[in-house]
Design an enzyme around this catalytic site. Structure first.
Site, PDB file in Angstrom:
ATOM      1  N   LYS A  51       0.841  -1.202   0.000  1.00  0.00           N
ATOM      2  CA  LYS A  51       0.000   0.000   0.000  1.00  0.00           C
ATOM      3  C   LYS A  51       0.875   1.251   0.000  1.00  0.00           C
ATOM      4  O   LYS A  51       0.598   2.216  -0.711  1.00  0.00           O
ATOM      5  CB  LYS A  51      -0.952  -0.019   1.211  1.00  0.00           C
ATOM      6  N   GLN A  95      -4.778  -1.704   9.193  1.00  0.00           N
ATOM      7  CA  GLN A  95      -4.593  -3.029   8.594  1.00  0.00           C
ATOM      8  C   GLN A  95      -5.207  -4.094   9.504  1.00  0.00           C
ATOM      9  O   GLN A  95      -4.893  -4.172  10.686  1.00  0.00           O
ATOM     10  CB  GLN A  95      -3.087  -3.299   8.375  1.00  0.00           C
ATOM     11  N   ASP A 118     -11.324   2.406   3.453  1.00  0.00           N
ATOM     12  CA  ASP A 118     -11.570   0.967   3.286  1.00  0.00           C
ATOM     13  C   ASP A 118     -13.057   0.675   3.066  1.00  0.00           C
ATOM     14  O   ASP A 118     -13.425  -0.413   2.631  1.00  0.00           O
ATOM     15  CB  ASP A 118     -11.100   0.207   4.541  1.00  0.00           C
TER      16      ASP A 118
END
Ligand code: NAD
Length: 277
Positions: A51, A95, A118
């Protein structure tokens, strides 16, 4: 049989994001993603590394918070609260999975819906389900891009989604509905799974079972999208779909690797750069 090239399409999207980020920079606006990793899970470290690399490529600034396994929920929530309040941070990514002593739901809920790149916050999920603008979860949104950019029509088609998880199956079904597909959701308790899958014009496998979907589940000419990722012995990757067998009947399909996988990060970059709309 057409192979849907997720690598090429994800590159296209990252290049579009790069252009947009450069245009924003020319107007004095910088895009910044905060990436939070708790603990030392090797797979998570790889994902976070990828990422950060994608941020570098697209010109998005990334600010990284790598916290020890012993971090308490309170400490993590305090950091999220600080980041929510910072005007120079556009997106916050935590994460997953988090260490067991931290309540994942509480953490997701703490992220401001305006920075929820997200798309996992209940407000983002609600917006998706009522058709309002909001952040879309990256993997299912990536599948829609794959289909659109491969000129595969969705409107009026029967789409069968196998899997009902909050991160893939359910949002996938909602997004296909938004594209005017007729949608069936199958899951571990579904009866006659094979018969239902065989009716699909577009079959999306997000089951989490290596090579479970063979040609006996697929209608001649159907499009098959494989969301699954599994590492076999010898480190080779495979999906939920038996590619060699299904390629004999499908009209178009995604490979693993190089299908849905690279789309997830590309869509994350897109979410960071475009904000809530
Ligand atoms: P999950 O385990 O949360 O959900 C799996 C779903 O499949 C469940 O809803 C379950 O009801 C259903 N299921 C399980 N066994 C079944 C069976 N025998 N028949 C019918 N349905 C069955 O998994 P997930 O998080 O949704 O992920 C699914 C797959 O996608 C995994 O392989 C995961 O690694 C992969 N994944 C890939 C990406 C990506 O970026 N490409 C992102 C997320 C997940």
């Amino acid at each position: 049989m057409k192979i849907i090239d997720g690598k090429a399409i994800s590159q296209q999207i990252k290049d579009e994001v790069k252009e947009k980020v450069a245009a924003m920079a020319a107007e004095g606006k910088q895009v910044c993603l905060a990436v939070i990793l708790v603990g030392e899970d090797p797979a998570s470290q790889v994902y976070v590394g990828n990422k950060k690399k994608a941020c570098e490529y697209t010109g998005i600034r990334s600010e990284s918070f790598e916290l020890p396994e012993s971090t308490t929920q309170e400490e993590l929530l305090k950091l999220i609260d600080e980041l929510n309040g910072r005007d120079d941070i556009n997106g916050i990514l935590v994460q997953l999975p988090l260490p067991k002593h931290i309540d994942e739901k509480a953490v997701i809920n703490a992220i401001s819906a305006d920075k929820d790149v997200d798309g996992f916050h209940p407000e983002s999920v609600g917006r998706l389900s009522i058709g309002d603008k909001g952040f879309l979860p990256c993997t299912p949104a990536g599948v829609i891009e794959l289909l659109k950019r491969s000129d595969i029509p969705m409107s009026g088609k029967h789409c069968v989604v196998i899997g009902r998880s909050n991160i893939v199956g359910k949002p996938m079904a909602l997004l296909m509905l938004r594209q005017n597909a007729t949608v069936t959701i199958c899951h571990s308790k579904t009866e006659n799974l094979k018969e239902i899958c065989k009716q699909a014009d577009i079959l999306i496998a997000a089951v989490g079972k290596p090579k479970m979907i063979d040609s006996s589940y697929v209608k001649e000419g159907a499009t098959v999208i494989d969301v699954g990722i599994h590492r076999l012995e010898g480190k080779k990757l495979c999906g939920d779909v038996d590619f060699d067998d299904v390629s004999k009947v499908a009209g178009a399909m995604t490979p693993v690797p190089g299908g849905v996988g690279p789309m997830t990060i590309a869509m994350l970059m897109k979410n960071c750069a475009q904000g809530i709309d």
